[in-house]
Design a protein around this motif. Structure first.
Motif, mmCIF file in Angstrom:
data_model
loop_
_atom_site.group_PDB
_atom_site.id
_atom_site.type_symbol
_atom_site.label_atom_id
_atom_site.label_comp_id
_atom_site.label_asym_id
_atom_site.label_seq_id
_atom_site.Cartn_x
_atom_site.Cartn_y
_atom_site.Cartn_z
ATOM 1 N N GLN A 111 0.820 -1.212 0.000
ATOM 2 C CA GLN A 111 0.000 0.000 0.000
ATOM 3 C C GLN A 111 0.853 1.260 0.000
ATOM 4 O O GLN A 111 0.585 2.202 -0.735
ATOM 5 C CB GLN A 111 -0.944 0.004 1.208
ATOM 6 C CG GLN A 111 -2.039 -1.006 1.105
ATOM 7 C CD GLN A 111 -2.848 -1.110 2.389
ATOM 8 O OE1 GLN A 111 -2.532 -0.490 3.395
ATOM 9 N NE2 GLN A 111 -3.900 -1.925 2.353
ATOM 10 N N ASP A 112 1.900 1.286 0.811
ATOM 11 C CA ASP A 112 2.764 2.463 0.879
ATOM 12 C C ASP A 112 3.548 2.662 -0.415
ATOM 13 O O ASP A 112 3.720 3.784 -0.885
ATOM 14 C CB ASP A 112 3.732 2.365 2.053
ATOM 15 C CG ASP A 112 3.035 2.520 3.399
ATOM 16 O OD1 ASP A 112 1.864 2.966 3.410
ATOM 17 O OD2 ASP A 112 3.652 2.198 4.425
ATOM 18 N N LEU A 113 4.017 1.554 -1.000
ATOM 19 C CA LEU A 113 4.790 1.663 -2.244
ATOM 20 C C LEU A 113 3.925 2.102 -3.420
ATOM 21 O O LEU A 113 4.444 2.601 -4.419
ATOM 22 C CB LEU A 113 5.490 0.331 -2.550
ATOM 23 C CG LEU A 113 6.682 0.016 -1.650
ATOM 24 C CD1 LEU A 113 7.097 -1.447 -1.789
ATOM 25 C CD2 LEU A 113 7.854 0.931 -1.961
ATOM 26 N N GLN A 114 2.616 1.944 -3.302
ATOM 27 C CA GLN A 114 1.711 2.406 -4.363
ATOM 28 C C GLN A 114 1.763 3.922 -4.530
ATOM 29 O O GLN A 114 1.356 4.454 -5.557
ATOM 30 C CB GLN A 114 0.268 1.963 -4.089
ATOM 31 C CG GLN A 114 0.050 0.471 -4.203
ATOM 32 C CD GLN A 114 0.304 -0.053 -5.600
ATOM 33 O OE1 GLN A 114 -0.038 0.565 -6.590
ATOM 34 N NE2 GLN A 114 0.949 -1.204 -5.677
ATOM 35 N N GLN A 115 2.292 4.634 -3.532
ATOM 36 C CA GLN A 115 2.436 6.084 -3.631
ATOM 37 C C GLN A 115 3.529 6.479 -4.612
ATOM 38 O O GLN A 115 3.558 7.603 -5.103
ATOM 39 C CB GLN A 115 2.728 6.680 -2.255
ATOM 40 C CG GLN A 115 1.604 6.484 -1.272
ATOM 41 C CD GLN A 115 1.975 6.956 0.115
ATOM 42 O OE1 GLN A 115 3.009 7.584 0.326
ATOM 43 N NE2 GLN A 115 1.138 6.651 1.086
#
Length: 178
Positions: free
Chosen positions: A43-47
């Protein structure tokens, strides 16, 4: 009944003498926690924006790669990170006043910690988007090559599961259909 009571009472002693062993519940809890960590990392890397092939396909030497890169070894993965230059001006860029080597870091992590380690890298250190270069350790003996290949495959599976594209390299040359 006494035999059962004795067995139950002696069980902690047996476990103590044999050393700490994981129960199936402990293993399940650890796997669940690892799964949650992978989900959080994904989820964080999707940024970070998706990879831009126009930016990274023309890189011919791993030394010129600006995104994080991974060197897979027998017992760990080395993550090479180049922090972005905080100074936006071109004055003195790459000189002794602003050397690129001063912004480079190498992090050694266990393969199971790869998602969390990649997630900890600042978003600005991903100029090509969500893509990493990955290579086998060059100085490993020939006898270690099969294990290195298994570790590479495992790392590639992990990268896929967290939504990071892998650009596989060998001897400073890209491999396959990047």
């Amino acid at each position: 009944m006494r035999l059962l009571a004795f067995s139950l009472l002696s069980l902690p002693l047996c476990v103590t003498l044999a050393g700490c062993k994981s129960t199936p519940a402990d293993v399940a809890a650890a796997n669940l926690e690892r799964s949650h960590q992978v989900d959080r990392a994904r989820q964080d890397l999707q940024q970070i924006p998706p990879p831009s092939k126009a930016l990274y396909l023309n890189v011919q030497r791993l030394e010129d790669w600006h995104n994080p890169s991974l060197t897979v070894q027998e017992k760990m993965i080395s993550i090479h990170v180049t922090e972005p230059d905080a100074n936006p001006s071109d004055l003195g860029k790459g000189t002794m006043l602003r050397p690129e080597a001063a912004r480079q870091q190498v992090l050694n992590v266990d393969a199971k910690d790869l998602p969390q380690a990649l997630n900890a890298i600042p978003k600005e250190a991903w100029p090509y988007g969500r893509v990493v270069a990955i290579e086998e350790a060059r100085d490993a003996p020939a006898s270690a090559r099969p294990q290195l290949r298994r570790n590479i495959e495992s790392a590639l599976d992990t990268l896929t599961s967290i939504g990071v594209v892998a650009d596989e390299w060998s001897e400073n040359r890209p491999v396959g259909n990047r």
